[in-house]
Each structure stands twice: as structure tokens, then as C-alpha cells.
Design an enzyme around this catalytic site. Structure first.
Site, PDB file in Angstrom:
ATOM      1  CE  LYS A   1      -2.300  -1.730   3.622  1.00 48.17           C
ATOM      2  NZ  LYS A   1      -1.991  -2.714   4.100  1.00 48.17           N
ATOM      3  CB  THR A   2       3.913   2.078   2.182  1.00 45.12           C
ATOM      4  OG1 THR A   2       2.823   2.480   3.339  1.00 45.12           O
ATOM      5  CG2 THR A   2       4.496   4.237   2.408  1.00 45.12           C
TER       6      THR A   2
ATOM      7  CD  GLU B   1      -0.602   3.139   3.104  1.00 48.98           C
ATOM      8  OE1 GLU B   1      -0.129   3.057   3.911  1.00 48.98           O
ATOM      9  OE2 GLU B   1       0.592   4.071   2.697  1.00 48.98           O
TER      10      GLU B   1
END
Length: 460
Positions: free
Chosen positions: A122-123, A166
């Protein structure tokens, strides 16, 4: 329910304002002319930064901090109902919302509210997409779970209709969001202290996609097993990507440079587009992440040239295959990987990175995850030549007494691996300083404080 309106600033109070996400949104509201106040248990670089911006911060959480001028209160998951400030806010009948609800409220203020979800990546993917939007002069507002060099932090306040964040599945936080666009990177068994099993997790992702409006868009990895179950019944546009060639967007002629950075030709509907993509981050998993960012960026009308420049400009975020430095000719890299799939991806990238011998210092994260995925941890860690284990990082859990790093060491030894365990960071540092030689690659890995080991060795 109370609705945050960025066009109508008021006074907000954050209980636990020093958290990475809480601080970012406190700053976002502050820059939208809200009066922002907050508390935290102790002073940190984050709280000092917020104070320098003019945000009023107190240390220690006391009922008298909840003053009559406050319009709504935001709190973190770490705040319990017996918290004095929480109790005081209740007594004053103030609107109170947990962090995820607040994020969802903010998303409602943007035409293009993009949520990047998945068990892993996600990051990195949020950062890739952000870099592309910045390159395309889209002026996005960005909330990322790490430090991104391009925005010199974890938050960027734009003045456009674009919001990128996110979207984490843990405790079903993302179900409180209001996305108009989503990316789903992968769906695997994790957070089994909250979810029952993989089917429970898949069900949450189905509910997440159902949040999309009819004119919204979902970009989903078709490498997810039975991904059609997740998209079934959706009225929005669905775009697939993946390393398999059945996806709408895929990659071919994949290669890696001397540092393990991916290079590939873009494929659209089984036809090469003639565009070559160069990444500045290592690993095959990042080719997959990049494909998702490419697919969504093209949907928003961003040119392939802008996408290429944005991806090449992205050199990673803090704690994602981050080069920390060296000691005695030993290269030290730190990575946040704490799930078997993440470990496999990181070690695969490490194999393509210049080195003589590969050392991995792994800090297991939570007892429940270590117990549930013990065999998988042993299998993936076996990719490294030498594995050093720290104690399990408890995080939010109490020691149940039936699982430890020694259990994982036994599993690794069954696989014929050089696996070592030491109860203290000092012993690990002493061991590594003797065993690692010039030209070796040392990776500190885990979601806890294992990064301190590499930093300490570099500083000596």
C-alpha cells in the site's frame, strides 16, 4: 452523523495527535484554516513539527483539555473509553470520531478520492501513484503511511479535486471510507487477530469495493485467486492488471539492472504498447505495483510520458528496501516486511542486489501472526543464507506463552538453514560485527524497532 466540511473551518481536537496518520490529517485541517488542537503522551519530532506550524499541543491527556470551543474530537484506535479526554468529550456531547471515520469524512470533500488497499504494497503504490500525479501537475492531496521524499513527509495538501490515501483493511478501517476510485493490490491471510480466516478477509474486500459509486473505478490485480468473486455485481468500471497476460495491463520482456531495479515493456490487452518502463525501486513485486499505478493514471488521462517520468523519479519510501549505509564494507538495508509474502518479495529483490553473502535479521511481529504463519515464515526466510532472529515484537498483544522466536528457529533448522537467535539487540550487533565481511548484504526486517540494529552498527 457529523460531516467535516473543508469549506467551513471550525475547531478540531485530536486525542493522540502524534501518530503518523493523525498528525498528517491534523496538518491537513490546519492548512484548510481549521483551528486544530491535540494531545499526546510525549513529545516527539512529529509533535514539535505540528507545534511549529501553530497547532496547540498538550502532553498528557486530561479532561480539562476538552474546552467549550471544540466542535469535534478525533481519536486513535489506541484510545480507550476510560481515557479522560474521551470521557470529557462524551459528557459535552461533542461529535467524536475514530481516525478512520475522520479520513472518510475528509474523502467526501474530493471529487477523485483514491484509496489504495491490499495486504501488501500500500505505502509503495500510494507513493508511486502520488509521484505520477505530481509529475502530471495534478496537485493532489496525499496521505501516505511512510515518509515520501517528494513531499518531505507523509502528507501533502493540494488544492485540486484529487485525494490519494492508503486504505487499510485491519479492523475494517477502509469500510469507513468514501472512495470514488480503488486499487486492490492483493488479498492474503493476515491480521488473524482480527479476521477469522482468508474468507473473512475476502468478504471485507468485497464490502470495500461495494463502496464505489456507479461512476467510480476499481483497479484490481487479476493475479488474486478468484478475483472475480471480489468484483462480482459491481456497477462501476473494473480494470485488471497483473503479471499474467490475461490482465488488461501487464508486463513483458522483464529485466533488472545491476541494483535489481525493474525494466519492462507495457502490455495492454495482450498487445505491446511500445512503451518501456524503468523503475528506480527493486524487485518483481514492484513491477506489479507499478502496473496498478499505470492503469489508474491512464484512466485519469495522464500521459505515458508523465507516468514514465513519475515512476523513474520514485526511489522508494522510508523502511521499504531502504539503503541505510554500511559498516566495514557491509551494506545495510532496512525493510518493513513482516508477512511471508513481503519477506519473499524483499529477499527476491536482495538476491539481485550486489553482495557476497546475504544476512537477514528478522523481527517477528505479533504472536498471533507468528503462530498462524509459522511454516510460511520459515519457508520464505530460507531464501536468505543466514538468518538472525530477535524476540517477537508484541505490538498490541500480550505474550501467550506458546510461541517464540525459538519456535521459528527450530523450523528454520529443520530446513537446514543457518538460523541464530539472540535475546538482545546488543548480542545481535556483536555477532554480526564479527560474522559479516566486506561485500556482504545485511537486511534488517520487520515492522517493529529492528531498524535500530543496522543503524547502531553503521554508527559505530
Amino acid at each position: 452523523m457529523y460531516q467535516i466540511n473543508l469549506q467551513k473551518p471550525c475547531t478540531a481536537y485530536f486525542i493522540g495527535i502524534g501518530g503518523i496518520s493523525m498528525s498528517g490529517f491534523a496538518q491537513l485541517l490546519h492548512e484548510n484554516n481549521f483551528t486544530v488542537k491535540g494531545s499526546d503522551s510525549q513529545k516527539s519530532k512529529i509533535t514539535e513539527h505540528l507545534a511549529a506550524l501553530g497547532i496547540d499541543i498538550v502532553y498528557g491527556q486530561n479532561a480539562e483539555n476538552i474546552t467549550d470551543d471544540i466542535d469535534f474530537v478525533v481519536y486513535t484506535a489506541a484510545v480507550h473509553p476510560d481515557n479522560p479526554e474521551f470521557i470529557a468529550a462524551k459528557q459535552k456531547n461533542l461529535p467524536i470520531m475514530e481516525r478512520a471515520v475522520m479520513v472518510g469524512q475528509v474523502m467526501k470533500n474530493y471529487k477523485n478520492a483514491i484509496g489504495i488497499s491490499g495486504t501488501h504494497g500500500k505505502t509503495t503504490t500510494t507513493s508511486m501513484l502520488s509521484q505520477i500525479f505530481l509529475e502530471a501537475k495534478k496537485d493532489p492531496t496525499i496521505s501516505v503511511g511512510g515518509i515520501l521524499d517528494a513531499i518531505k513527509g507523509n502528507i501533502r495538501i493540494g488544492r485540486s479535486e484529487n485525494f490519494i490515501t492508503e486504505a487499510c483493511e485491519y479492523t475494517n478501517s477502509f469500510l469507513k471510507f468514501f472512495p470514488t476510485a480503488e486499487i486492490i493490490l492483493n488479498i492474503e491471510a493476515d491480521h488473524l487477530d482480527f479476521f477469522k480466516d482468508i474468507e473473512d478477509i475476502r468478504h471485507s474486500f468485497q464490502r470495500y469495493t461495494a463502496l464505489l459509486p456507479e461512476d467510480g473505478v476499481l483497479v484490481i490485480n487479476s493475479d488474486i485467486p478468484q478475483y472475480e468473486e471480489i468484483t462480482d455485481g459491481l456497477s462501476c468500471k473494473v480494470i485488471t492488471y497483473g503479471l499474467n497476460h490475461d490482465a488488461e495491463y501487464s508486463a513483458t520482456d522483464i529485466s533488472f539492472d545491476k541494483n535489481g531495479h525493474g525494466i519492462f515493456d507495457l502490455v495492454h490487452n495482450n498487445t505491446k504498447t511500445g512503451d518501456t518502463i524503468h523503475l528506480n525501486v527493486p524487485g518483481k513485486h514492484n513491477i506489479s505495483n507499478a502496473l496498478s499505478a499505470i492503469a489508474l493514471s491512464l484512466y485519469y488521462g495522464i500521459t505515458i510520458e508523465q507516468i514514465q517520468k513519475g515512476l523513474l523519479a520514485f526511489s522508494g519510501t522510508e523502511r521499504r528496501f531502504e539503503l541505510k549505509g554500511s559498516f566495514h564494507g557491509v551494506t545495510v538495508i532496512d525493510d518493513y516486511a513482516h508477512h511471508p509474502t513481503e519477506i519473499a518479495a524483499t529477499l527476491d529483490a536482495a538476491k539481485r542486489y550486489p553482495h557476497k553473502h546475504l544476512w537477514c535479521v528478522f523481527q517477528p511481529h505479533t504472536y498471533s501472526r507468528t503462530r498462524a504463519l509459522l511454516k510460511e515464515f520459515a519457508d520464505t526466510l530460507s531464501q536468505a543464507e543466514n538468518i538472525v532472529l530477535t524476540d517477537i515484537y508484541a505490538a498490541r498483544e500480550k505474550n501467550p506463552g506458546d510461541i517464540s522466536s525459538l519456535t521459528l528457529q527450530e523450523e528454520l533448522k529443520k530446513r537446514g538453514k543457518n538460523a541464530y537467535y539472540f535475546p538482545s539487540f546488543g548480542e545481535i550487533e556483536e555477532f554480526l560485527s564479527k560474522k559479516c565481511v566486506d561485500g556482504d548484504l545485511l537486511i534488517t526486517m520487520g515492522a517493529g524497532n529492528v531498524v535500530n540494529i543496522g543503524e547502531s552498527l553503521i554508527s559505530k
